[in-house]
Design an enzyme around this catalytic site. Structure first.
Site, PDB file in Angstrom:
ATOM      1  N   VAL A 167       0.841  -1.204   0.000  1.00  0.00           N
ATOM      2  CA  VAL A 167       0.000   0.000   0.000  1.00  0.00           C
ATOM      3  C   VAL A 167       0.874   1.251   0.000  1.00  0.00           C
ATOM      4  O   VAL A 167       0.600   2.226  -0.713  1.00  0.00           O
ATOM      5  CB  VAL A 167      -0.959   0.002   1.202  1.00  0.00           C
ATOM      6  CG1 VAL A 167      -1.864   1.234   1.154  1.00  0.00           C
ATOM      7  CG2 VAL A 167      -1.816  -1.265   1.222  1.00  0.00           C
ATOM      8  N   ASP A 168       1.939   1.226   0.788  1.00  0.00           N
ATOM      9  CA  ASP A 168       2.892   2.338   0.770  1.00  0.00           C
ATOM     10  C   ASP A 168       3.517   2.500  -0.616  1.00  0.00           C
ATOM     11  O   ASP A 168       3.674   3.623  -1.114  1.00  0.00           O
ATOM     12  CB  ASP A 168       4.015   2.090   1.787  1.00  0.00           C
ATOM     13  CG  ASP A 168       3.625   2.467   3.200  1.00  0.00           C
ATOM     14  OD1 ASP A 168       2.630   3.187   3.366  1.00  0.00           O
ATOM     15  OD2 ASP A 168       4.320   2.033   4.141  1.00  0.00           O
ATOM     16  N   ILE A 169       3.906   1.380  -1.210  1.00  0.00           N
ATOM     17  CA  ILE A 169       4.554   1.435  -2.524  1.00  0.00           C
ATOM     18  C   ILE A 169       3.610   2.026  -3.566  1.00  0.00           C
ATOM     19  O   ILE A 169       3.983   2.922  -4.341  1.00  0.00           O
ATOM     20  CB  ILE A 169       5.029   0.038  -2.940  1.00  0.00           C
ATOM     21  CG1 ILE A 169       6.158  -0.436  -2.021  1.00  0.00           C
ATOM     22  CG2 ILE A 169       5.507   0.035  -4.391  1.00  0.00           C
ATOM     23  CD1 ILE A 169       6.494  -1.907  -2.146  1.00  0.00           C
TER      24      ILE A 169
END
Length: 395
Positions: A167-169
Site C-alpha cells: 500500500v505504501d509502494i
C-alpha cells in the site's frame, strides 16, 4: 541533456515510506529534493532493523537523490526559515496526521498565500476528510481495512499481509504521478494546488477485479492461496525440487500446456476444454497436473514451457532474484558512495529513458547532513547567524 525535473524544488517533510519513496521518484527524475526533519529526527524508519553500521537499510531504500536539513518547526526562527524555503519551492510533501500542519500554522491556505504556485501533497492513512481522517494509518492496517488481507492467503488459513509494504509502494507512485500532473497543470494555469492522497483510497482502488466482481455481481471474493478465482490453471505447482508458478491465461495456452505435460487429451476433454469448465472441475484437474509436475525440477519445466510460449516461473527466494540472469542483464542493482558506509547497493529505478537516464547522484543523506551548507550557500546566512540558530534549537 537535462533531466525532466531539474528545475523543480521539492520540500519533503514526509516520513516512513509512502511519502519518502514518492519524493525519491521525483529526485530520480532530477528534482532537487530537500528532506526537512527536526534536529532530533522525525523519521522512525531510521530506527528499523536491519542496520549497516547504524544506518537502517529500510531508510536507505527510500531516500536516495535527496539532501537533508534539520529545522524545528515548533521554533519560531526555525519556522521562519521554513516559510522562506516555501517561497522558493515548487512542491511540498507532508504526511503528518491530518490537521498537524494547520496546528503548526503551516496549513495549505497560509502557504499558498506565500507562494501561489506551490503544489502541496498530503499523504495520510485516511485522507483529509471523513470520520477516520485523524486516525493514524500504517501499511498493514490499511491492507486489513482495505480488504487486501481478506483475499490473500490460503482458504483454510488466516488473512495474510503481503510481504512488502504494497500500500505504501502504490501510494508512493500515486504521490509522484499526482505531483507530476499538478506541475503540468500549473504550466497552463500558473497556480498550484493541494493534493490529498489517502492510503485507504489507494488500496481500495487496487482491489481491481475483486472490487468489480462485488460492485457488479455482489460476489465477495475469498482467499484462494496461489490459485486464481477466475482462471484455471493459474497457480503454483510443486515440482520435484521447488514450486513453479504457471499462468495459462487462455484456452490456447492450456492446449500448449497439456502438450508439454504429455497429456494433450486433457485439452480435448469436455470437462477441461474451456476455462469455465476448468473452474468447475478445478480440484480434479489440479490433482492430475500436480502428479505430473512433481516428476521434474522447476527449471526443467520452465525450459519446456518456455519453448511452448506458456508463462511460468520458479518461486525464487530473494537471493535467487538478484542472481537471476534477466535481473543481472537489466542491471537492477546500482551502487552509490556513502559518507559512513563506503558504497551501498540499491535497487535502481525501473524506468529506462533513452535520452535522460536516471542515475543515483546523491546517497541517502545522514540526518541534517546538508543543513550548514544549505543555510550558508543558498540562504546566505552568516556563520554567526547559523551558530545562534543552533543555540536556539531552531536547526
Amino acid at each position: 541533456m537535462k533531466q525532466a525535473l531539474e528545475d523543480i524544488r521539492v520540500l519533503d517533510l514526509s516520513r516512513v515510506f509512502a511519502g519518502p519513496a514518492g519524493s525519491m521518484i521525483l529526485g530520480d527524475l532530477g528534482a532537487d529534493v530537500i528532506r526537512v526533519e527536526s534536529p532530533q529526527g522525525t523519521d522512525s524508519i531510521r530506527e528499523w532493523w536491519p542496520f549497516v553500521k547504524n544506518e537502517s537499510t529500510y531508510y536507505l531504500t527510500a531516500n536516495r537523490n535527496k539532501r537533508s536539513i534539520t529545522l524545528n518547526l515548533k521554533n519560531e526562527k526555525g519556522k521562519e526559515i521554513f516559510l522562506d524555503l516555501v517561497k522558493r519551492a515548487d512542491v511540498l510533501i507532508e504526511n503528518f496526521k491530518t490537521g498537524t500542519m494547520e496546528r503548526l500554522g503551516l496549513g495549505y491556505d497560509k502557504l499558498q498565500a506565500l507562494n501561489p504556485k506551490l503544489i502541496m501533497c498530503s499523504v495520510t492513512g485516511y485522507g483529509q476528510t471523513g470520520p477516520f481522517a485523524r486516525e493514524p494509518g500504517f501499511d498493514p492496517v490499511l491492507q486489513a481495512i482495505g480488504g487486501l488481507m481478506d483475499v490473500t492467503g490460503h482458504p483454510d488459513g488466516e488473512p495474510t499481509r503481503v510481504g512488502v509494504p504494497v500500500v505504501d509502494i502504490m501510494s508512493s507512485l500515486y504521490t509522484a504521478i499526482s505531483i507530476l500532473s499538478a506541475v503540468r497543470s500549473r504550466d497552463f494555469s500558473g497556480e498550484g494546488q493541494h493534493i490529498d492522497i489517502s492510503l485507504l483510497d489507494v488500496q481500495v482502488s487496487a482491489l481491481a477485479n475483486v472490487a468489480s466482481s462485488y460492485l457488479m455481481t455482489n460476489h465477495i471474493s475469498k482467499r484462494m492461496g496461489n490459485d486464481h478465482g477466475n482462471i484455471v490453471p493459474y497457480q503454483v505447482f510443486q515440482c520435484r525440487d521447488k514450486p513453479l508458478m504457471v499462468a495459462c491465461g487462455n484456452d490456447q495456452l492450456f492446449i500448449r500446456f497439456c502438450e508439454t505435460l504429455g497429456h494433450p487429451e486433457w485439452s480435448e476433454d469436455e470437462d477441461y476444454k474451456t476455462n469455465a469448465m476448468r473452474i468447475k472441475n478445478r480440484i480434479v484437474l489440479t490433482e492430475k497436473i500436480q502428479n505430473v509436475m512433481k516428476e521434474k525440477n522447476a527449471d526443467d519445466w520452465f525450459s519446456l514451457l518456455s519453448g511452448k510460449g506458456v508463462p511460468s516461473g520458479p518461486v525464487n527466494n530473494i537471493e535467487d532474484v538478484f542472481k537471476h540472469p534477466q535481473v543481472q542483464a537489466r542491471q537492477m542493482v546500482d551502487e552509490v558512495a556513502h559518507p559512513s558506509l563506503g558504497k551501498v547497493k540499491l535497487v535502481r529505478n525501473p524506468i529506462l529513458f533513452s535520452k535522460t537516464p536516471i542515475t543515483i547522484k546523491k546517497h541517502p543523506p545522514l540526518l541534517g547532513e546538508h543543513t550548514i551548507d544549505f543555510l550558508k550557500n543558498e540562504l546566505q546566512l552568516s556563520d554567526d547567524r547559523i551558530a545562534l540558530l543552533k543555540e536556539d534549537g531552531a536547526i
